[in-house]
Design a protein around this motif. Structure first.
Motif, PDB file in Angstrom:
ATOM      1  N   LYS A   1       0.841  -1.199   0.000  1.00  0.00           N
ATOM      2  CA  LYS A   1       0.000   0.000   0.000  1.00  0.00           C
ATOM      3  C   LYS A   1       0.877   1.250   0.000  1.00  0.00           C
ATOM      4  O   LYS A   1       0.642   2.201  -0.764  1.00  0.00           O
ATOM      5  CB  LYS A   1      -0.914  -0.003   1.217  1.00  0.00           C
ATOM      6  N   LYS A   2       1.922   1.237   0.820  1.00  0.00           N
ATOM      7  CA  LYS A   2       2.864   2.359   0.838  1.00  0.00           C
ATOM      8  C   LYS A   2       3.578   2.469  -0.502  1.00  0.00           C
ATOM      9  O   LYS A   2       3.781   3.573  -1.029  1.00  0.00           O
ATOM     10  CB  LYS A   2       3.880   2.174   1.962  1.00  0.00           C
ATOM     11  N   PHE A   3       3.949   1.317  -1.073  1.00  0.00           N
ATOM     12  CA  PHE A   3       4.656   1.316  -2.358  1.00  0.00           C
ATOM     13  C   PHE A   3       3.793   1.948  -3.442  1.00  0.00           C
ATOM     14  O   PHE A   3       4.274   2.754  -4.243  1.00  0.00           O
ATOM     15  CB  PHE A   3       5.041  -0.115  -2.735  1.00  0.00           C
ATOM     16  N   ARG A   4       2.506   1.591  -3.490  1.00  0.00           N
ATOM     17  CA  ARG A   4       1.619   2.180  -4.496  1.00  0.00           C
ATOM     18  C   ARG A   4       1.545   3.690  -4.341  1.00  0.00           C
ATOM     19  O   ARG A   4       1.636   4.439  -5.318  1.00  0.00           O
ATOM     20  CB  ARG A   4       0.225   1.559  -4.419  1.00  0.00           C
ATOM     21  N   ASP A   5       1.394   4.140  -3.106  1.00  0.00           N
ATOM     22  CA  ASP A   5       1.337   5.585  -2.859  1.00  0.00           C
ATOM     23  C   ASP A   5       2.629   6.264  -3.299  1.00  0.00           C
ATOM     24  O   ASP A   5       2.603   7.338  -3.924  1.00  0.00           O
ATOM     25  CB  ASP A   5       1.094   5.857  -1.375  1.00  0.00           C
ATOM     26  N   ASP A   6       3.750   5.640  -2.980  1.00  0.00           N
ATOM     27  CA  ASP A   6       5.048   6.214  -3.348  1.00  0.00           C
ATOM     28  C   ASP A   6       5.209   6.290  -4.864  1.00  0.00           C
ATOM     29  O   ASP A   6       5.645   7.314  -5.405  1.00  0.00           O
ATOM     30  CB  ASP A   6       6.188   5.380  -2.756  1.00  0.00           C
ATOM     31  N   VAL A   7       4.857   5.210  -5.553  1.00  0.00           N
ATOM     32  CA  VAL A   7       5.001   5.170  -7.015  1.00  0.00           C
ATOM     33  C   VAL A   7       4.147   6.256  -7.658  1.00  0.00           C
ATOM     34  O   VAL A   7       4.582   6.944  -8.593  1.00  0.00           O
ATOM     35  CB  VAL A   7       4.642   3.772  -7.560  1.00  0.00           C
ATOM     36  N   GLU A   8       2.930   6.429  -7.179  1.00  0.00           N
ATOM     37  CA  GLU A   8       2.069   7.478  -7.732  1.00  0.00           C
ATOM     38  C   GLU A   8       2.698   8.856  -7.548  1.00  0.00           C
ATOM     39  O   GLU A   8       2.635   9.700  -8.447  1.00  0.00           O
ATOM     40  CB  GLU A   8       0.697   7.417  -7.066  1.00  0.00           C
ATOM     41  N   GLU A   9       3.338   9.060  -6.413  1.00  0.00           N
ATOM     42  CA  GLU A   9       4.005  10.335  -6.176  1.00  0.00           C
ATOM     43  C   GLU A   9       5.243  10.480  -7.064  1.00  0.00           C
ATOM     44  O   GLU A   9       5.464  11.537  -7.666  1.00  0.00           O
ATOM     45  CB  GLU A   9       4.410  10.444  -4.705  1.00  0.00           C
ATOM     46  N   TRP A  10       6.048   9.423  -7.168  1.00  0.00           N
ATOM     47  CA  TRP A  10       7.287   9.488  -7.950  1.00  0.00           C
ATOM     48  C   TRP A  10       7.002   9.726  -9.431  1.00  0.00           C
ATOM     49  O   TRP A  10       7.677  10.515 -10.080  1.00  0.00           O
ATOM     50  CB  TRP A  10       8.084   8.199  -7.791  1.00  0.00           C
ATOM     51  N   ILE A  11       6.004   9.023  -9.979  1.00  0.00           N
ATOM     52  CA  ILE A  11       5.698   9.152 -11.408  1.00  0.00           C
ATOM     53  C   ILE A  11       4.960  10.456 -11.691  1.00  0.00           C
ATOM     54  O   ILE A  11       5.213  11.108 -12.712  1.00  0.00           O
ATOM     55  CB  ILE A  11       4.875   7.940 -11.894  1.00  0.00           C
ATOM     56  N   GLY A  12       4.066  10.842 -10.808  1.00  0.00           N
ATOM     57  CA  GLY A  12       3.310  12.065 -11.030  1.00  0.00           C
ATOM     58  C   GLY A  12       2.506  11.985 -12.318  1.00  0.00           C
ATOM     59  O   GLY A  12       1.834  10.983 -12.590  1.00  0.00           O
ATOM     60  N   ASP A  13       2.604  13.018 -13.148  1.00  0.00           N
ATOM     61  CA  ASP A  13       1.844  13.027 -14.399  1.00  0.00           C
ATOM     62  C   ASP A  13       2.677  12.555 -15.587  1.00  0.00           C
ATOM     63  O   ASP A  13       2.272  12.716 -16.741  1.00  0.00           O
ATOM     64  CB  ASP A  13       1.273  14.422 -14.671  1.00  0.00           C
ATOM     65  N   SER A  14       3.847  11.954 -15.329  1.00  0.00           N
ATOM     66  CA  SER A  14       4.685  11.425 -16.417  1.00  0.00           C
ATOM     67  C   SER A  14       4.048  10.177 -17.025  1.00  0.00           C
ATOM     68  O   SER A  14       3.368   9.405 -16.339  1.00  0.00           O
ATOM     69  CB  SER A  14       6.085  11.085 -15.905  1.00  0.00           C
ATOM     70  N   ASP A  15       4.304   9.964 -18.304  1.00  0.00           N
ATOM     71  CA  ASP A  15       3.715   8.836 -19.036  1.00  0.00           C
ATOM     72  C   ASP A  15       4.558   7.575 -18.820  1.00  0.00           C
ATOM     73  O   ASP A  15       5.156   7.034 -19.744  1.00  0.00           O
ATOM     74  CB  ASP A  15       3.620   9.191 -20.521  1.00  0.00           C
ATOM     75  N   ILE A  16       4.586   7.125 -17.565  1.00  0.00           N
ATOM     76  CA  ILE A  16       5.391   5.974 -17.153  1.00  0.00           C
ATOM     77  C   ILE A  16       4.497   5.063 -16.320  1.00  0.00           C
ATOM     78  O   ILE A  16       3.669   5.540 -15.530  1.00  0.00           O
ATOM     79  CB  ILE A  16       6.602   6.424 -16.305  1.00  0.00           C
ATOM     80  N   VAL A  17       4.670   3.749 -16.477  1.00  0.00           N
ATOM     81  CA  VAL A  17       3.932   2.789 -15.663  1.00  0.00           C
ATOM     82  C   VAL A  17       4.879   1.694 -15.177  1.00  0.00           C
ATOM     83  O   VAL A  17       5.887   1.388 -15.815  1.00  0.00           O
ATOM     84  CB  VAL A  17       2.763   2.143 -16.437  1.00  0.00           C
ATOM     85  N   ILE A  18       4.531   1.103 -14.036  1.00  0.00           N
ATOM     86  CA  ILE A  18       5.213  -0.081 -13.523  1.00  0.00           C
ATOM     87  C   ILE A  18       4.426  -1.291 -14.004  1.00  0.00           C
ATOM     88  O   ILE A  18       3.224  -1.413 -13.741  1.00  0.00           O
ATOM     89  CB  ILE A  18       5.275  -0.087 -11.989  1.00  0.00           C
ATOM     90  N   ALA A  19       5.093  -2.197 -14.734  1.00  0.00           N
ATOM     91  CA  ALA A  19       4.430  -3.362 -15.325  1.00  0.00           C
ATOM     92  C   ALA A  19       4.818  -4.615 -14.542  1.00  0.00           C
ATOM     93  O   ALA A  19       5.993  -4.956 -14.449  1.00  0.00           O
ATOM     94  CB  ALA A  19       4.823  -3.504 -16.795  1.00  0.00           C
ATOM     95  N   ILE A  20       3.822  -5.304 -13.995  1.00  0.00           N
ATOM     96  CA  ILE A  20       4.051  -6.475 -13.150  1.00  0.00           C
ATOM     97  C   ILE A  20       4.026  -7.728 -14.021  1.00  0.00           C
ATOM     98  O   ILE A  20       3.034  -8.026 -14.679  1.00  0.00           O
ATOM     99  CB  ILE A  20       2.977  -6.572 -12.062  1.00  0.00           C
ATOM    100  N   GLU A  21       5.128  -8.464 -13.983  1.00  0.00           N
ATOM    101  CA  GLU A  21       5.307  -9.625 -14.864  1.00  0.00           C
ATOM    102  C   GLU A  21       5.038 -10.939 -14.135  1.00  0.00           C
ATOM    103  O   GLU A  21       5.438 -11.125 -12.987  1.00  0.00           O
ATOM    104  CB  GLU A  21       6.747  -9.639 -15.402  1.00  0.00           C
ATOM    105  N   ASN A  22       4.385 -11.874 -14.839  1.00  0.00           N
ATOM    106  CA  ASN A  22       4.245 -13.239 -14.330  1.00  0.00           C
ATOM    107  C   ASN A  22       5.566 -13.993 -14.511  1.00  0.00           C
ATOM    108  O   ASN A  22       6.308 -13.750 -15.456  1.00  0.00           O
ATOM    109  CB  ASN A  22       3.144 -13.977 -15.080  1.00  0.00           C
ATOM    110  N   THR A  23       5.844 -14.904 -13.585  1.00  0.00           N
ATOM    111  CA  THR A  23       7.070 -15.720 -13.701  1.00  0.00           C
ATOM    112  C   THR A  23       6.696 -17.200 -13.597  1.00  0.00           C
ATOM    113  O   THR A  23       6.359 -17.818 -14.596  1.00  0.00           O
ATOM    114  CB  THR A  23       8.118 -15.318 -12.644  1.00  0.00           C
ATOM    115  N   ASP A  24       6.702 -17.735 -12.373  1.00  0.00           N
ATOM    116  CA  ASP A  24       6.410 -19.165 -12.206  1.00  0.00           C
ATOM    117  C   ASP A  24       5.070 -19.399 -11.526  1.00  0.00           C
ATOM    118  O   ASP A  24       4.880 -20.398 -10.831  1.00  0.00           O
ATOM    119  CB  ASP A  24       7.537 -19.849 -11.422  1.00  0.00           C
ATOM    120  N   GLY A  25       4.151 -18.495 -11.751  1.00  0.00           N
ATOM    121  CA  GLY A  25       2.815 -18.622 -11.187  1.00  0.00           C
ATOM    122  C   GLY A  25       2.603 -17.675 -10.030  1.00  0.00           C
ATOM    123  O   GLY A  25       3.304 -17.752  -9.016  1.00  0.00           O
ATOM    124  N   PHE A  26       1.647 -16.755 -10.184  1.00  0.00           N
ATOM    125  CA  PHE A  26       1.329 -15.834  -9.097  1.00  0.00           C
ATOM    126  C   PHE A  26       0.736 -16.609  -7.922  1.00  0.00           C
ATOM    127  O   PHE A  26      -0.133 -17.461  -8.095  1.00  0.00           O
ATOM    128  CB  PHE A  26       0.317 -14.781  -9.551  1.00  0.00           C
TER     129      PHE A  26
END
Length: 274
Positions: free
Chosen positions: A143-168
């Motif tokens: 939850k803290k990480f999501r809040d931080d990422v939203e602050e760090w990215i701001g209005d920039s056209d950047i996203v964090i993409a979560i990748e599957n590996t060996d099964g979520f």
């Protein structure tokens, strides 16, 4: 469709990777932070990265260290990984113009990440995942990480993409759904990883099609499990997967591990008119 390549172990320098990217007619290089040469001190030399990319007419995406663990129970470790993401986002901001000039300006710049499963404790009759046992602590850290990422990215056209590996894991799916509520988080579908573990994540990923913006494309097999094969060397219905990627308006990394396999994959795409 925009196709790119990973940084390859056979290529000693970023110049070598960019040269191969241009030679094969690909659009971007995904900088892999598992490599010592793509750690933050190097990536933060963005003037050099931009100059090299401009000469070749390519751009970059970024793959975070696979060991990244912002939910580590040791706050010193979790803070170090969070700081890594923060500084990587700042790098991505300085690379955005390349994406807009040499790629599709309508697609966000992706910073790819894995979910760290954490440790487990082996009991006589079962294994206990610590993140599942202490889910409230785990979730609070994300939850803290999501809040931080939203602050760090701001209005920039950047996203964090979560990748599957060996099964979520089930506890990861709950956290991923929470992250995906934010416009700063999307999904990566690695179709080779998916194949090698019996497609266990396919329904979860497909049901979140609107958040699917990045693909790692390589062929794979289920028995024995194998991935990172050149396109057409495995069992995946590649045309179906690529058609789905196009529906999602996603970009695709041809994530083979050798120069030879990458070249073969590009030739297959050309032969198939893809």
């Amino acid at each position: 469709m925009e196709y790119g390549m990973p940084t390859l172990i056979e290529n000693a320098t970023i110049e070598d990777n960019i040269a191969l990217c241009g030679k094969l007619g690909l659009r971007f290089v995904e900088l892999n932070m598992n490599f010592p040469e793509y750690q933050l001190p190097a990536l933060e030399q963005t003037e050099r990265l931009v100059e090299l990319a401009e000469k070749a007419g390519v751009y970059y995406t970024i793959h975070l260290d696979e060991n990244l663990n912002v939910a580590d129970f040791n706050p010193l470790i979790a803070d170090a990984y969070s700081e890594t993401v923060k500084r990587t986002v700042n790098v991505a901001k300085r690379l955005l113009d390349l994406k807009n000039r040499f790629g599709d300006a309508g697609k966000p710049l992706t910073v790819n990440m894995h979910m760290n499963h954490g440790i487990f404790i082996t009991l006589p009759d079962r294994k206990v995942q610590m993140y599942e046992r202490d889910f409230d602590v785990y979730f609070a850290l994300f939850k803290k990480f999501r809040d931080d990422v939203e602050e760090w990215i701001g209005d920039s056209d950047i996203v964090i993409a979560i990748e599957n590996t060996d099964g979520f894991r089930d506890y990861e799916k709950k956290v991923i759904d929470y992250l995906l509520e934010s416009p700063k988080f999307v999904l990566t579908w690695d179709i080779g990883h998916s194949k090698a573990v019996g497609e266990v994540d396919v329904s979860f990923i497909r049901e979140r099609k609107n958040k699917l913006k990045h693909f790692h494309i390589h062929d794979g097999r289920e028995n024995p499990p194998k991935n990172h094969l050149a396109l057409s060397d495995g069992e995946i219905d590649l045309k179906e997967r690529l058609a789905f990627a196009a529906e999602c308006n996603a970009r695709c990394v041809l994530e083979t591990k050798t120069v030879e396999a990458l070249g073969k994959s590009v030739r297959w795409l050309e032969k198939e008119g893809l």
